[in-house]
Scaffold this active site. Structure first.
Site, PDB file in Angstrom:
ATOM      1  N   ARG A 162      -7.443 -17.193   6.267  1.00 41.19           N
ATOM      2  CA  ARG A 162      -7.904 -18.261   6.907  1.00 41.19           C
ATOM      3  C   ARG A 162      -8.823 -19.569   6.179  1.00 41.19           C
ATOM      4  O   ARG A 162      -8.323 -20.792   7.141  1.00 41.19           O
ATOM      5  CB  ARG A 162      -7.905 -17.802   7.971  1.00 41.19           C
ATOM      6  CG  ARG A 162      -7.234 -17.023   9.518  1.00 41.19           C
ATOM      7  CD  ARG A 162      -8.172 -16.376   9.638  1.00 41.19           C
ATOM      8  NE  ARG A 162      -8.848 -15.241   8.826  1.00 41.19           N
ATOM      9  CZ  ARG A 162      -9.145 -14.060  10.045  1.00 41.19           C
ATOM     10  NH1 ARG A 162      -8.994 -14.274  11.070  1.00 41.19           N
ATOM     11  NH2 ARG A 162      -9.420 -13.159   9.657  1.00 41.19           N
ATOM     12  N   ILE A 221       4.813  10.961  -1.816  1.00 48.28           N
ATOM     13  CA  ILE A 221       4.562  12.092  -2.361  1.00 48.28           C
ATOM     14  C   ILE A 221       5.315  10.925  -4.346  1.00 48.28           C
ATOM     15  O   ILE A 221       6.017   9.596  -4.379  1.00 48.28           O
ATOM     16  CB  ILE A 221       6.226  13.552  -2.652  1.00 48.28           C
ATOM     17  CG1 ILE A 221       7.132  12.422  -2.180  1.00 48.28           C
ATOM     18  CG2 ILE A 221       5.785  14.162  -1.282  1.00 48.28           C
ATOM     19  CD1 ILE A 221       8.453  13.542  -2.638  1.00 48.28           C
ATOM     20  N   THR A 267       8.764   9.304  -4.616  1.00 46.17           N
ATOM     21  CA  THR A 267       9.366   8.340  -3.988  1.00 46.17           C
ATOM     22  C   THR A 267       8.460   7.222  -4.336  1.00 46.17           C
ATOM     23  O   THR A 267       9.003   5.697  -3.916  1.00 46.17           O
ATOM     24  CB  THR A 267       8.933   9.160  -2.169  1.00 46.17           C
ATOM     25  OG1 THR A 267       9.801  10.237  -2.101  1.00 46.17           O
ATOM     26  CG2 THR A 267       9.402   7.454  -0.838  1.00 46.17           C
ATOM     27  N   GLN A 289     -14.365 -10.755   9.893  1.00 46.62           N
ATOM     28  CA  GLN A 289     -14.652 -10.766   8.951  1.00 46.62           C
ATOM     29  C   GLN A 289     -15.870 -10.309   8.700  1.00 46.62           C
ATOM     30  O   GLN A 289     -16.915 -11.363   9.530  1.00 46.62           O
ATOM     31  CB  GLN A 289     -14.580 -11.210   7.255  1.00 46.62           C
ATOM     32  CG  GLN A 289     -13.271 -11.743   7.167  1.00 46.62           C
ATOM     33  CD  GLN A 289     -12.474 -10.234   6.695  1.00 46.62           C
ATOM     34  OE1 GLN A 289     -12.932  -9.343   6.279  1.00 46.62           O
ATOM     35  NE2 GLN A 289     -11.111 -10.314   5.660  1.00 46.62           N
ATOM     36  N   LYS A 339       0.724  -1.227   0.261  1.00 50.60           N
ATOM     37  CA  LYS A 339       0.163  -0.019  -0.162  1.00 50.60           C
ATOM     38  C   LYS A 339       0.922   1.456   0.603  1.00 50.60           C
ATOM     39  O   LYS A 339       1.034   1.907   1.237  1.00 50.60           O
ATOM     40  CB  LYS A 339      -1.092  -0.087   1.207  1.00 50.60           C
ATOM     41  CG  LYS A 339      -2.160  -0.999   1.237  1.00 50.60           C
ATOM     42  CD  LYS A 339      -3.562  -1.024   2.371  1.00 50.60           C
ATOM     43  CE  LYS A 339      -3.507  -2.174   2.697  1.00 50.60           C
ATOM     44  NZ  LYS A 339      -3.135  -2.765   3.210  1.00 50.60           N
ATOM     45  N   ARG A 356     -15.527 -15.872   2.271  1.00 50.33           N
ATOM     46  CA  ARG A 356     -15.482 -16.774   3.234  1.00 50.33           C
ATOM     47  C   ARG A 356     -16.630 -17.560   2.257  1.00 50.33           C
ATOM     48  O   ARG A 356     -17.751 -17.905   2.246  1.00 50.33           O
ATOM     49  CB  ARG A 356     -16.693 -15.906   4.348  1.00 50.33           C
ATOM     50  CG  ARG A 356     -15.244 -16.113   4.905  1.00 50.33           C
ATOM     51  CD  ARG A 356     -14.416 -16.566   5.900  1.00 50.33           C
ATOM     52  NE  ARG A 356     -13.771 -15.995   6.674  1.00 50.33           N
ATOM     53  CZ  ARG A 356     -12.851 -15.596   6.054  1.00 50.33           C
ATOM     54  NH1 ARG A 356     -12.362 -15.106   5.439  1.00 50.33           N
ATOM     55  NH2 ARG A 356     -11.843 -14.460   6.735  1.00 50.33           N
TER      56      ARG A 356
HETATM   57  O1  C5P Z   1      -7.617 -14.936   6.689  1.00 49.86           O
HETATM   58  P1  C5P Z   1      -8.517 -13.737   5.813  1.00 49.86           P
HETATM   59  O2  C5P Z   1      -9.319 -14.198   4.693  1.00 49.86           O
HETATM   60  O3  C5P Z   1     -10.228 -12.977   6.089  1.00 49.86           O
HETATM   61  O4  C5P Z   1      -7.904 -12.865   5.112  1.00 49.86           O
HETATM   62  C1  C5P Z   1      -8.231 -11.265   3.861  1.00 49.86           C
HETATM   63  C2  C5P Z   1      -7.015 -10.880   3.895  1.00 49.86           C
HETATM   64  O5  C5P Z   1      -7.274  -9.633   3.265  1.00 49.86           O
HETATM   65  C3  C5P Z   1      -6.121 -10.581   5.396  1.00 49.86           C
HETATM   66  O6  C5P Z   1      -4.790 -10.893   5.342  1.00 49.86           O
HETATM   67  C4  C5P Z   1      -6.591  -9.361   5.303  1.00 49.86           C
HETATM   68  O7  C5P Z   1      -6.274  -7.928   5.493  1.00 49.86           O
HETATM   69  C5  C5P Z   1      -6.635  -8.574   4.272  1.00 49.86           C
HETATM   70  N1  C5P Z   1      -7.452  -7.155   3.672  1.00 49.86           N
HETATM   71  C6  C5P Z   1      -9.436  -8.010   3.857  1.00 49.86           C
HETATM   72  N2  C5P Z   1     -10.244  -6.687   3.924  1.00 49.86           N
HETATM   73  C7  C5P Z   1      -9.231  -5.275   3.961  1.00 49.86           C
HETATM   74  C8  C5P Z   1      -8.633  -5.425   2.632  1.00 49.86           C
HETATM   75  C9  C5P Z   1      -7.375  -6.612   3.162  1.00 49.86           C
HETATM   76  O8  C5P Z   1      -9.464  -8.964   4.821  1.00 49.86           O
HETATM   77  N3  C5P Z   1     -10.489  -4.430   2.827  1.00 49.86           N
END
Ligand code: C5P
Length: 247
Positions: free
Chosen positions: A223, A77, A80, A202, A73, A193
């Site tokens: 996960r 500037i 950079t 989430q 992410k 999921r």
């Molecule tokens: O384990 P899980 O499926 O929740 O992982 C989702 C990944 O996506 C993690 O690395 C989390 O930091 C990233 N992420 C997120 N939601 C966002 C941006 C990134 O869950 N809005």
């Protein structure tokens, strides 16, 4: 399996990016070795890269046969961010990201830097509004007025006009962003999921097939694959099931 079924399966599998939310290169590589033939790539972020060093992380995953989404992410500037983008445009990087609210000049500088590389041109993806920023935080703390969803779409449009290839967004925003920015503008979607997985922290989730039906091009899944429920068995079984669901 017929040739076209094989091709469809490959396409489905390639949409899956596994979030390697681990702190050591050994743990990351263990997952890469297990999963590289069943998914499209691996997302590495600030924690792993700060612990182990970005060039080493990328080189080792790439030598192990995995493509990398470098989730660092960038926001700084333009000069950079251009330098960081050049450094990110190494072999094995499928995509990296920058914050859209760094502005269009910064985003253009990032795209220009990687486009000048004669060899490999990774996808440049924008971060719109972090999902940890809700309406109140955006309005009262950050001082940006208006609706948080509308602001995400606005930033996606800004990213598109600056030449980015797509944005990271929540599954709920995919359809709006596709309709504002066009079908070819990529959406990379976390918060996915399968029905058999726990939602954990989430909150507003979609299943992999719902997210793809809404237009998601890449699914970031952590996960449910890296620590699947007992009845699913192993990370490989979890990844295979998700690819099968997408078919
Ligand atoms: O384990 P899980 O499926 O929740 O992982 C989702 C990944 O996506 C993690 O690395 C989390 O930091 C990233 N992420 C997120 N939601 C966002 C941006 C990134 O869950 N809005």
């Amino acid at each position: 399996m017929s040739g076209s079924q094989e091709a469809r399966k490959k396409l489905a599998r390639d949409k899956i990016l596994v979030a390697l939310d681990v702190t050591s290169i050994e743990k990351a590589l263990e997952l890469v070795h297990l999963l590289k033939d069943y998914v499209g790539g691996f997302k590495v972020g600030l924690e792993l890269c700060t612990n182990c060093g970005t060039p080493q992380v990328v080189e080792k995953i790439s030598q192990a046969g995995g493509q990398v989404f470098l989730d660092l992410k960038f926001k700084d500037i333009p000069n950079t961010v251009a330098g960081a983008s050049r450094a990110a445009a190494r072999d094995g990087i499928l995509m990296f990201n920058v914050h859209c609210d760094g502005g269009s000049e910064m985003m253009r500088a990032s795209v220009a830097a990687v486009s000048r590389q004669s060899t490999h041109r990774p996808l440049v993806i924008g971060v719109t509004v972090l999902t940890s920023i809700d309406q109140r935080i955006m309005n009262e703390e950050v001082g940006v007025q208006g609706d948080v969803g509308a602001h995400a779409v606005h930033l996606a449009q800004l990213a598109k006009s600056a030449g980015l290839d797509g944005v990271v967004c929540s599954p709920r925003e995919v359809a709006l962003i596709k309709s504002a920015c066009g079908r070819d503008f990529l959406t990379v979607v976390p918060g996915v999921r399968p029905t058999w997985a726990e939602t954990g922290d989430q909150k507003r989730v979609m299943t992999p097939s719902e997210a793809v039906a809404a237009g998601a091009d890449y699914l970031v899944i952590g996960r449910p694959i890296t620590s699947p429920p007992q009845e699913i068995g192993s990370p490989v079984e979890a990844a295979k099931r998700i690819a099968a669901e997408l078919n």
